[in-house]
Design a protein around this motif. Structure first.
Motif, short mmCIF file in Angstrom:
data_model
loop_
_atom_site.label_atom_id
_atom_site.label_comp_id
_atom_site.label_asym_id
_atom_site.label_seq_id
_atom_site.Cartn_x
_atom_site.Cartn_y
_atom_site.Cartn_z
N GLY A 112 40.25 48.53 84.21
CA GLY A 112 40.43 47.52 85.24
C GLY A 112 40.86 46.20 84.63
O GLY A 112 41.52 46.16 83.59
N ARG A 113 40.46 45.11 85.25
CA ARG A 113 40.85 43.79 84.81
C ARG A 113 39.92 43.27 83.72
O ARG A 113 38.72 43.18 83.90
CB ARG A 113 40.81 42.82 85.99
CG ARG A 113 41.85 43.11 87.06
CD ARG A 113 43.26 42.92 86.55
NE ARG A 113 44.24 43.00 87.63
CZ ARG A 113 45.54 42.99 87.44
NH1 ARG A 113 46.04 42.90 86.22
NH2 ARG A 113 46.38 43.05 88.46
N ARG A 114 40.49 42.95 82.59
CA ARG A 114 39.75 42.26 81.53
C ARG A 114 40.14 40.80 81.58
O ARG A 114 41.31 40.46 81.61
CB ARG A 114 40.11 42.86 80.16
CG ARG A 114 39.25 42.33 79.02
CD ARG A 114 39.84 42.73 77.67
NE ARG A 114 38.89 43.45 76.84
CZ ARG A 114 39.02 43.59 75.51
NH1 ARG A 114 40.05 43.06 74.89
NH2 ARG A 114 38.13 44.27 74.82
N ARG A 115 39.12 39.94 81.62
CA ARG A 115 39.35 38.50 81.70
C ARG A 115 38.76 37.80 80.49
O ARG A 115 37.75 38.24 79.94
CB ARG A 115 38.68 37.92 82.95
CG ARG A 115 39.00 38.63 84.25
CD ARG A 115 40.36 38.29 84.78
NE ARG A 115 40.56 38.86 86.12
CZ ARG A 115 41.68 38.79 86.81
NH1 ARG A 115 42.71 38.15 86.29
NH2 ARG A 115 41.79 39.33 88.01
N THR A 134 47.99 42.96 83.28
CA THR A 134 48.98 44.04 83.31
C THR A 134 49.00 44.71 84.68
O THR A 134 48.06 44.59 85.46
CB THR A 134 48.66 45.09 82.23
OG1 THR A 134 47.32 45.57 82.43
CG2 THR A 134 48.75 44.47 80.83
N PRO A 135 50.08 45.43 85.00
CA PRO A 135 50.21 46.03 86.34
C PRO A 135 49.13 47.08 86.61
O PRO A 135 48.64 47.75 85.70
CB PRO A 135 51.60 46.68 86.30
CG PRO A 135 52.32 45.97 85.21
CD PRO A 135 51.29 45.62 84.19
N VAL A 136 48.79 47.23 87.88
CA VAL A 136 47.83 48.25 88.30
C VAL A 136 48.58 49.53 88.63
O VAL A 136 49.78 49.55 88.82
CB VAL A 136 47.00 47.76 89.51
CG1 VAL A 136 46.24 46.50 89.16
CG2 VAL A 136 47.90 47.53 90.72
N GLY A 137 47.81 50.62 88.69
CA GLY A 137 48.38 51.92 89.00
C GLY A 137 48.52 52.77 87.75
O GLY A 137 47.80 52.58 86.77
N ASP A 138 49.44 53.73 87.79
CA ASP A 138 49.70 54.57 86.62
C ASP A 138 50.04 53.69 85.43
O ASP A 138 50.91 52.82 85.52
CB ASP A 138 50.87 55.52 86.90
CG ASP A 138 50.40 56.92 87.21
OD1 ASP A 138 49.53 57.44 86.48
OD2 ASP A 138 50.90 57.51 88.19
N ARG A 181 46.40 61.68 83.02
CA ARG A 181 46.96 60.41 83.44
C ARG A 181 46.00 59.27 83.07
O ARG A 181 44.80 59.48 82.93
CB ARG A 181 47.22 60.39 84.96
CG ARG A 181 48.24 61.42 85.40
CD ARG A 181 48.24 61.57 86.90
NE ARG A 181 48.81 60.42 87.59
CZ ARG A 181 48.77 60.26 88.91
NH1 ARG A 181 48.17 61.17 89.67
NH2 ARG A 181 49.32 59.20 89.47
N VAL A 182 46.58 58.10 82.92
CA VAL A 182 45.82 56.87 82.65
C VAL A 182 46.05 55.94 83.84
O VAL A 182 47.18 55.80 84.30
CB VAL A 182 46.30 56.20 81.34
CG1 VAL A 182 45.54 54.89 81.09
CG2 VAL A 182 46.16 57.16 80.16
N TRP A 183 44.98 55.31 84.32
CA TRP A 183 45.11 54.51 85.54
C TRP A 183 44.42 53.16 85.37
O TRP A 183 43.33 53.08 84.82
CB TRP A 183 44.49 55.25 86.71
CG TRP A 183 44.96 54.75 88.04
CD1 TRP A 183 44.45 53.72 88.78
CD2 TRP A 183 46.06 55.25 88.81
NE1 TRP A 183 45.15 53.54 89.94
CE2 TRP A 183 46.15 54.48 89.99
CE3 TRP A 183 46.98 56.28 88.60
CZ2 TRP A 183 47.12 54.70 90.96
CZ3 TRP A 183 47.94 56.52 89.58
CH2 TRP A 183 48.00 55.73 90.74
N ARG A 184 45.08 52.12 85.88
CA ARG A 184 44.49 50.79 85.89
C ARG A 184 44.20 50.37 87.33
O ARG A 184 45.09 50.39 88.18
CB ARG A 184 45.42 49.77 85.24
CG ARG A 184 44.78 48.38 85.07
CD ARG A 184 45.71 47.43 84.32
NE ARG A 184 46.04 47.94 83.00
CZ ARG A 184 45.25 47.81 81.93
NH1 ARG A 184 44.08 47.22 82.05
NH2 ARG A 184 45.63 48.30 80.77
N LEU A 185 42.95 50.04 87.58
CA LEU A 185 42.52 49.62 88.90
C LEU A 185 42.60 48.10 89.03
O LEU A 185 42.42 47.37 88.05
CB LEU A 185 41.08 50.06 89.16
CG LEU A 185 40.81 51.57 89.20
CD1 LEU A 185 39.31 51.82 89.35
CD2 LEU A 185 41.58 52.23 90.34
#
Length: 313
Positions: A112-115, A134-138, A181-185
């Protein structure tokens, strides 16, 4: 479903305590220590963490530390949250990420989001904060913080312990090649305390990135991945061949050859329209550090020299 936590660190002090306290309820919780002298081991044990102390007579890498934590997990563990010791997981993240993996069986890694905790403490912290956006999704890769499926990790052999940087993108390449798959929420995951307040720290961190680019391209630069090929090419173009061209032109035609160096401020101006002047300036300047890191990789590969961790704090 069993969820474990693996934290790696060395001499993180109060940051490690905050990291472990935020993981209260995660079991098993494993802390992998890399030769701390600040009481980190005792602090982790006092918080109920299982401590794995690395043999520091062997070359240290973060990948090796994460593999040591992975090897210590019980066989029944299904998910593991990896964290660096200078990070604090956000409330609700693990449950949210677990629910996503439960619903998406083809995803092996979710982040997810690292701040940054203190993005205004220095221009360098601010640059790192922007880097995390960075963009979310795949996604092609994750960073050091992510929730992962243990069986997928073990199936691809875990992290590449020989890498001194870029071990997470390398892992993600191999996972994706195996069909995962790798995913960013778009969810808050961790708060990170970079503590990069000096130019020398930023330079070393950027140099390490250049080393990772070159080694990643050497490992996975072929089709279809072309992993970090473009990043390596840009580093060498701007950080090595550009200065060499300026010198050659100056020798060949005299002081007029120095006009070729104007391409650098022009590049800063061009990039500033996209990300602001500070980001553009350090993006261009960073190419010299990245080229230095790439060249150090090539030299060690040719000479057979031992890799050394590029530490910036």
């Amino acid at each position: 479903m069993s969820i474990a936590g693996i934290v790696i660190g060395r001499n993180e002090g109060a940051r490690l305590i905050a990291c472990l306290d935020a993981l209260k309820g995660v079991s098993p919780l494993i802390y992998v220590d890399s030769g701390s002298t600040d009481g980190s081991v005792a602090a982790a044990q006092a918080r109920g963490a299982q401590v794995v102390e690395l043999d520091m007579t062997q070359p240290f890498t973060a990948a090796r530390a994460r593999n040591a934590g992975l090897a210590a997990l019980p066989n029944e563990t299904r998910l593991v949250q990896f964290l660096d010791g200078d990070c604090v997981v956000q409330a609700g993240w693990i449950a949210h990420a677990q629910a996503f993996l439960d619903a998406e069986p083809e995803v092996a890694v979710v982040c997810g989001r690292r701040r940054e905790m203190f993005p205004n403490a220095s221009v360098y912290n601010g640059l790192i904060e922007a880097e995390w956006d960075t963009p979310v999704g795949d996604a092609l890769a994750c960073g050091g913080d992510a929730l992962m499926r243990v069986d997928a990790l073990r199936a691809v052999g875990g992290y590449n312990a020989d890498l001194i940087a870029g071990e997470e993108p390398d892992l993600c390449v191999r996972l994706r090649q195996a069909g995962w798959r790798v995913w960013r929420l778009d969810a808050e995951m961790t708060a990170h305390d970079a503590q990069v307040t000096q130019f020398g720290q930023w330079w070393k961190r950027t140099k390490r990135a250049g080393h990772a680019f070159a080694e990643g391209a050497a490992l996975h630069g072929g089709p279809p991945e072309h992993h970090w090929v473009a990043e390596t090419r840009r580093a060498l173009l701007w950080g090595l061949f550009g200065p060499v061209l300026v010198v050659v032109l100056t020798v060949a035609v005299g002081p007029l050859g120095l006009l070729a160096a104007l391409v650098y401020p022009l590049q800063v101006f061009r990039l500033s329209r996209r990300g602001g002047l500070a980001w553009a300036f350090f993006s261009v300047l960073g190419k010299f550090a990245e080229a230095q890191g790439a060249l150090s990789f090539y030299w060690r590969r040719l000479s057979g020299g031992q890799k050394r961790l590029i530490e910036y704090k």
